[in-house]
Scaffold this motif. Sequence first.
Motif, mmCIF file in Angstrom:
data_model
loop_
_atom_site.group_PDB
_atom_site.id
_atom_site.type_symbol
_atom_site.label_atom_id
_atom_site.label_comp_id
_atom_site.label_asym_id
_atom_site.label_seq_id
_atom_site.Cartn_x
_atom_site.Cartn_y
_atom_site.Cartn_z
ATOM 1 N N ASP A 1 49.358 56.704 57.654
ATOM 2 C CA ASP A 1 48.646 57.756 57.839
ATOM 3 C C ASP A 1 46.826 56.829 57.141
ATOM 4 O O ASP A 1 46.959 55.961 56.352
ATOM 5 C CB ASP A 1 48.562 58.431 56.099
ATOM 6 C CG ASP A 1 47.723 58.781 55.969
ATOM 7 O OD1 ASP A 1 46.765 59.215 56.171
ATOM 8 O OD2 ASP A 1 48.129 59.852 55.268
ATOM 9 N N GLY A 2 45.699 57.110 57.803
ATOM 10 C CA GLY A 2 44.630 56.164 57.193
ATOM 11 C C GLY A 2 44.145 56.451 55.905
ATOM 12 O O GLY A 2 44.164 55.470 55.521
ATOM 13 N N TYR B 1 45.434 66.404 75.424
ATOM 14 C CA TYR B 1 44.358 65.859 75.182
ATOM 15 C C TYR B 1 42.914 65.549 75.575
ATOM 16 O O TYR B 1 41.829 65.676 76.086
ATOM 17 C CB TYR B 1 44.471 64.751 73.657
ATOM 18 C CG TYR B 1 43.489 64.362 72.930
ATOM 19 C CD1 TYR B 1 42.537 65.131 72.013
ATOM 20 C CD2 TYR B 1 43.327 63.340 72.821
ATOM 21 C CE1 TYR B 1 41.900 64.370 71.384
ATOM 22 C CE2 TYR B 1 42.371 62.080 72.350
ATOM 23 C CZ TYR B 1 41.141 63.247 72.092
ATOM 24 O OH TYR B 1 40.683 62.182 70.689
ATOM 25 N N ASP C 1 48.253 55.813 64.495
ATOM 26 C CA ASP C 1 47.994 57.569 64.389
ATOM 27 C C ASP C 1 49.028 58.367 63.459
ATOM 28 O O ASP C 1 50.475 57.635 63.357
ATOM 29 C CB ASP C 1 47.731 58.673 65.280
ATOM 30 C CG ASP C 1 47.281 59.458 66.053
ATOM 31 O OD1 ASP C 1 46.180 58.979 65.828
ATOM 32 O OD2 ASP C 1 47.307 60.120 65.000
ATOM 33 N N PHE C 2 48.571 59.108 63.263
ATOM 34 C CA PHE C 2 49.347 59.732 61.881
ATOM 35 C C PHE C 2 49.772 61.308 62.624
ATOM 36 O O PHE C 2 50.961 61.842 61.597
ATOM 37 C CB PHE C 2 49.092 60.610 60.493
ATOM 38 C CG PHE C 2 48.298 61.415 60.781
ATOM 39 C CD1 PHE C 2 47.217 61.733 61.260
ATOM 40 C CD2 PHE C 2 48.165 62.157 59.260
ATOM 41 C CE1 PHE C 2 47.041 63.307 61.455
ATOM 42 C CE2 PHE C 2 47.143 62.813 58.890
ATOM 43 C CZ PHE C 2 46.779 64.144 60.397
ATOM 44 N N VAL D 1 41.441 53.518 73.567
ATOM 45 C CA VAL D 1 41.182 52.459 73.057
ATOM 46 C C VAL D 1 40.802 51.482 72.993
ATOM 47 O O VAL D 1 41.150 50.030 73.578
ATOM 48 C CB VAL D 1 39.414 53.018 71.717
ATOM 49 C CG1 VAL D 1 39.548 51.378 71.079
ATOM 50 C CG2 VAL D 1 38.896 53.743 71.569
ATOM 51 N N ARG E 1 33.292 55.676 74.115
ATOM 52 C CA ARG E 1 34.537 54.401 74.268
ATOM 53 C C ARG E 1 34.126 53.183 74.441
ATOM 54 O O ARG E 1 34.052 52.292 73.430
ATOM 55 C CB ARG E 1 35.847 54.648 74.935
ATOM 56 C CG ARG E 1 35.798 56.123 73.870
ATOM 57 C CD ARG E 1 37.370 56.348 73.899
ATOM 58 N NE ARG E 1 37.937 57.512 73.320
ATOM 59 C CZ ARG E 1 37.681 59.143 73.643
ATOM 60 N NH1 ARG E 1 36.803 58.942 75.520
ATOM 61 N NH2 ARG E 1 37.924 60.105 73.565
ATOM 62 N N ASN F 1 38.841 66.280 76.690
ATOM 63 C CA ASN F 1 38.264 65.309 76.043
ATOM 64 C C ASN F 1 37.096 64.831 77.224
ATOM 65 O O ASN F 1 36.120 65.221 77.611
ATOM 66 C CB ASN F 1 38.802 63.789 75.718
ATOM 67 C CG ASN F 1 38.881 63.785 74.433
ATOM 68 O OD1 ASN F 1 38.724 64.890 73.372
ATOM 69 N ND2 ASN F 1 39.357 62.709 74.588
ATOM 70 N N PHE G 1 35.883 58.357 66.819
ATOM 71 C CA PHE G 1 36.686 59.910 66.869
ATOM 72 C C PHE G 1 37.585 61.010 65.747
ATOM 73 O O PHE G 1 38.327 61.341 65.896
ATOM 74 C CB PHE G 1 36.829 60.750 68.403
ATOM 75 C CG PHE G 1 35.673 60.707 68.769
ATOM 76 C CD1 PHE G 1 33.970 61.389 68.752
ATOM 77 C CD2 PHE G 1 35.234 59.679 69.482
ATOM 78 C CE1 PHE G 1 33.397 60.493 69.032
ATOM 79 C CE2 PHE G 1 34.248 59.732 71.229
ATOM 80 C CZ PHE G 1 33.146 60.455 70.502
ATOM 81 N N MET H 1 39.842 62.811 58.547
ATOM 82 C CA MET H 1 40.483 62.158 57.026
ATOM 83 C C MET H 1 40.051 63.026 56.615
ATOM 84 O O MET H 1 39.299 63.441 56.117
ATOM 85 C CB MET H 1 40.553 60.765 57.509
ATOM 86 C CG MET H 1 40.873 60.486 58.701
ATOM 87 S SD MET H 1 40.897 58.577 58.579
ATOM 88 C CE MET H 1 41.745 58.167 59.637
ATOM 89 N N THR I 1 44.219 56.459 66.742
ATOM 90 C CA THR I 1 44.466 55.502 68.104
ATOM 91 C C THR I 1 44.305 56.906 69.240
ATOM 92 O O THR I 1 43.707 57.082 70.308
ATOM 93 C CB THR I 1 45.460 54.590 68.593
ATOM 94 O OG1 THR I 1 44.747 54.476 69.805
ATOM 95 C CG2 THR I 1 46.968 55.318 68.629
HETATM 96 C C1 LIG Z 1 40.007 63.694 68.209
HETATM 97 S S1 LIG Z 1 41.580 62.271 68.081
HETATM 98 C C2 LIG Z 1 41.020 60.777 68.685
HETATM 99 C C3 LIG Z 1 41.804 59.528 69.003
HETATM 100 C C4 LIG Z 1 41.481 58.507 70.293
HETATM 101 N N1 LIG Z 1 41.131 57.861 68.856
HETATM 102 C C5 LIG Z 1 40.291 59.177 70.777
HETATM 103 O O1 LIG Z 1 39.121 58.095 71.045
HETATM 104 O O2 LIG Z 1 39.947 59.721 71.581
HETATM 105 C C6 LIG Z 1 41.880 62.361 65.777
HETATM 106 C C7 LIG Z 1 42.484 60.954 66.262
HETATM 107 O O3 LIG Z 1 43.136 61.592 64.670
HETATM 108 C C8 LIG Z 1 44.566 61.659 64.107
HETATM 109 N N2 LIG Z 1 43.775 61.648 62.971
HETATM 110 C C9 LIG Z 1 43.512 61.883 62.079
HETATM 111 N N3 LIG Z 1 43.902 61.931 60.595
HETATM 112 C C10 LIG Z 1 44.859 60.787 60.402
HETATM 113 C C11 LIG Z 1 44.779 59.926 58.647
HETATM 114 N N4 LIG Z 1 44.972 59.774 57.965
HETATM 115 N N5 LIG Z 1 45.494 59.223 59.687
HETATM 116 C C12 LIG Z 1 45.974 58.372 60.615
HETATM 117 N N6 LIG Z 1 45.623 58.945 61.907
HETATM 118 C C13 LIG Z 1 44.762 60.486 61.553
HETATM 119 C C14 LIG Z 1 44.922 62.622 64.704
HETATM 120 O O4 LIG Z 1 46.003 62.924 64.479
HETATM 121 C C15 LIG Z 1 44.632 62.301 66.484
HETATM 122 O O5 LIG Z 1 45.061 61.447 67.045
#
Ligand SMILES: C[S@@+](CC[C@H](N)C(=O)[O-])C[C@H]1O[C@@H](n2cnc3c(N)ncnc32)[C@H](O)[C@@H]1O
Length: 232
Positions: free
Chosen positions: A106-107, A18, A77-78, A59, A34, A22, A124, A129, A54
């Motif tokens: 979970d968000g 990842y 994070d989920f 971040v 960021r 990025n 991001f 979600m 996260t």
């Molecule tokens: C594109 S990554 C961003 C990670 C980090 N915040 C960054 O800036 O690099 C998106 C993240 O959102 C998390 N995510 C997506 N839906 C979620 C939810 N409902 N609850 C918690 N985390 C979630 C994913 O697992 C993933 O790690």
Amino acid sequence: MPDPSAVNSMFARIAGRYDLANRLLSGGIDCWWRRRLTNAVLRHQPRTVLDLATGSGDVAFALARRLPEGTAITGMDFCQPMLDQAVIKQTQMEGSATKIEFVPGDGLNLPCADATFDAVAVSFGLRNMADRHRALCEMHRVLRPGGHLHVLEFSQPYAWFAPLYYFYTRRILPSIAGWLTGDRDAYAYLNASIAAYPGHVAMSEELARAGFKNVRALRMTLGIVALHLGVA
Ligand SMILES: C[S@@+](CC[C@H](N)C(=O)[O-])C[C@H]1O[C@@H](n2cnc3c(N)ncnc32)[C@H](O)[C@@H]1O
């Protein structure tokens, strides 16, 4: 809206690559985006911060480096494999980064009491979600009254730049990303989710609908990304 289990398994598949993907796909500009987010969080000197979605923790780490010792930072994070990447990076660090708590959550249903945090940051993550309104209401709930929300997310570019940008995200990005991560589908999803995401005006309205006040949007890099700010 995205399917949560598909999103979860997609991030699980690409977790190990990842960070590299990025940096290469954004030409490194994601670090500057960021940085703008962390600057905004720092302005209010919060004592308790949630970095929601996260991922691999960038971040949360940037906040730990720049906020005073003793600030409680939670990275949530989920997707467990993404959290695992954050923890691997954390074990190679020193100082306040070692104090960040990385926890699953979970968000759409945050495992936190009301009014827990002075600041919530989500970088991001909101785009992925399944129910944005519910996620924003959850962020509002866990912020103390007067606490600050910071949402960094893709947005809609300036009209004149849109054709070039969408050519890149549709034609070039999935191929490079597929080669880098071995998962072209994941980045086809990225492209689709960016195209479907609201622009900064509609997004600001969504924050207001979830109860945030003093909502502002700062557009960056010809509008492809926006930092949305609001007060609970
Ligand atoms: C594109 S990554 C961003 C990670 C980090 N915040 C960054 O800036 O690099 C998106 C993240 O959102 C998390 N995510 C997506 N839906 C979620 C939810 N409902 N609850 C918690 N985390 C979630 C994913 O697992 C993933 O790690």
